[in-house]
Design a protein around this motif. Structure first.
Motif, PDB file in Angstrom:
ATOM      1  N   THR A   4       0.800  -1.216   0.000  1.00 58.88           N
ATOM      2  CA  THR A   4       0.000   0.000   0.000  1.00 58.88           C
ATOM      3  C   THR A   4       0.834   1.269   0.000  1.00 58.88           C
ATOM      4  O   THR A   4       0.304   2.345  -0.182  1.00 58.88           O
ATOM      5  CB  THR A   4      -0.936   0.034   1.218  1.00 58.88           C
ATOM      6  OG1 THR A   4      -0.155  -0.078   2.398  1.00 58.88           O
ATOM      7  CG2 THR A   4      -1.950  -1.092   1.155  1.00 58.88           C
ATOM      8  N   ARG A   6       4.021   3.898   1.643  1.00 60.54           N
ATOM      9  CA  ARG A   6       4.334   4.579   2.886  1.00 60.54           C
ATOM     10  C   ARG A   6       3.155   5.423   3.348  1.00 60.54           C
ATOM     11  O   ARG A   6       2.503   6.077   2.557  1.00 60.54           O
ATOM     12  CB  ARG A   6       5.554   5.463   2.659  1.00 60.54           C
ATOM     13  CG  ARG A   6       6.074   6.121   3.909  1.00 60.54           C
ATOM     14  CD  ARG A   6       7.393   6.744   3.633  1.00 60.54           C
ATOM     15  NE  ARG A   6       8.357   5.646   3.681  1.00 60.54           N
ATOM     16  CZ  ARG A   6       9.653   5.800   3.667  1.00 60.54           C
ATOM     17  NH1 ARG A   6      10.168   6.987   3.561  1.00 60.54           N
ATOM     18  NH2 ARG A   6      10.454   4.762   3.732  1.00 60.54           N
ATOM     19  N   ASN A   7       2.877   5.392   4.641  1.00 60.64           N
ATOM     20  CA  ASN A   7       1.810   6.182   5.257  1.00 60.64           C
ATOM     21  C   ASN A   7       0.418   5.853   4.724  1.00 60.64           C
ATOM     22  O   ASN A   7      -0.454   6.714   4.683  1.00 60.64           O
ATOM     23  CB  ASN A   7       2.074   7.675   5.103  1.00 60.64           C
ATOM     24  CG  ASN A   7       3.332   8.096   5.814  1.00 60.64           C
ATOM     25  OD1 ASN A   7       3.616   7.629   6.915  1.00 60.64           O
ATOM     26  ND2 ASN A   7       4.094   8.958   5.186  1.00 60.64           N
ATOM     27  N   LYS A   8       0.233   4.628   4.291  1.00 57.46           N
ATOM     28  CA  LYS A   8      -1.081   4.196   3.822  1.00 57.46           C
ATOM     29  C   LYS A   8      -1.440   2.887   4.504  1.00 57.46           C
ATOM     30  O   LYS A   8      -0.582   2.147   4.942  1.00 57.46           O
ATOM     31  CB  LYS A   8      -1.094   4.013   2.312  1.00 57.46           C
ATOM     32  CG  LYS A   8      -0.917   5.319   1.578  1.00 57.46           C
ATOM     33  CD  LYS A   8      -1.158   5.158   0.123  1.00 57.46           C
ATOM     34  CE  LYS A   8      -1.019   6.510  -0.558  1.00 57.46           C
ATOM     35  NZ  LYS A   8      -1.347   6.433  -1.962  1.00 57.46           N
ATOM     36  N   ARG A   9      -2.735   2.643   4.601  1.00 52.58           N
ATOM     37  CA  ARG A   9      -3.218   1.413   5.214  1.00 52.58           C
ATOM     38  C   ARG A   9      -4.227   0.782   4.274  1.00 52.58           C
ATOM     39  O   ARG A   9      -5.123   1.441   3.763  1.00 52.58           O
ATOM     40  CB  ARG A   9      -3.894   1.708   6.542  1.00 52.58           C
ATOM     41  CG  ARG A   9      -4.539   0.478   7.132  1.00 52.58           C
ATOM     42  CD  ARG A   9      -4.773   0.574   8.572  1.00 52.58           C
ATOM     43  NE  ARG A   9      -3.599   1.075   9.255  1.00 52.58           N
ATOM     44  CZ  ARG A   9      -3.114   0.548  10.350  1.00 52.58           C
ATOM     45  NH1 ARG A   9      -3.687  -0.489  10.878  1.00 52.58           N
ATOM     46  NH2 ARG A   9      -2.078   1.070  10.947  1.00 52.58           N
ATOM     47  N   SER A  43     -12.338  11.568   3.976  1.00 52.77           N
ATOM     48  CA  SER A  43     -11.752  12.884   4.257  1.00 52.77           C
ATOM     49  C   SER A  43     -12.812  13.885   4.685  1.00 52.77           C
ATOM     50  O   SER A  43     -12.631  14.623   5.657  1.00 52.77           O
ATOM     51  CB  SER A  43     -11.031  13.417   3.021  1.00 52.77           C
ATOM     52  OG  SER A  43      -9.919  12.621   2.711  1.00 52.77           O
TER      53      SER A  43
END
Length: 54
Positions: A4, A6-9, A43
């Motif tokens: 996914t 970096r900094n994603k889930r 968001s």
């Protein structure tokens, strides 16, 4: 490890098959993806600005 970035889930959930098919068809008809629509919704949801959802 998931791919996914970096900094994603990676998110996964169960959804009624017919509802999902209608949703993804609507996304295609609007030239977008399910991922883009869901990220936009999330968001706006966390910003308490659901009135701005496209």
């Amino acid at each position: 490890m998931s791919n996914t970035g970096r900094n994603k889930r990676l998110a996964s959930f169960n959804c009624d098959v017919e509802l999902w098919e209608k949703f993804t068809r609507q996304c295609r008809d609007n030239s977008t993806t399910a991922t883009a629509v869901l990220i936009d919704f999330i968001s706006h949801y966390v910003d308490n600005s659901l009135d701005d959802v496209h």
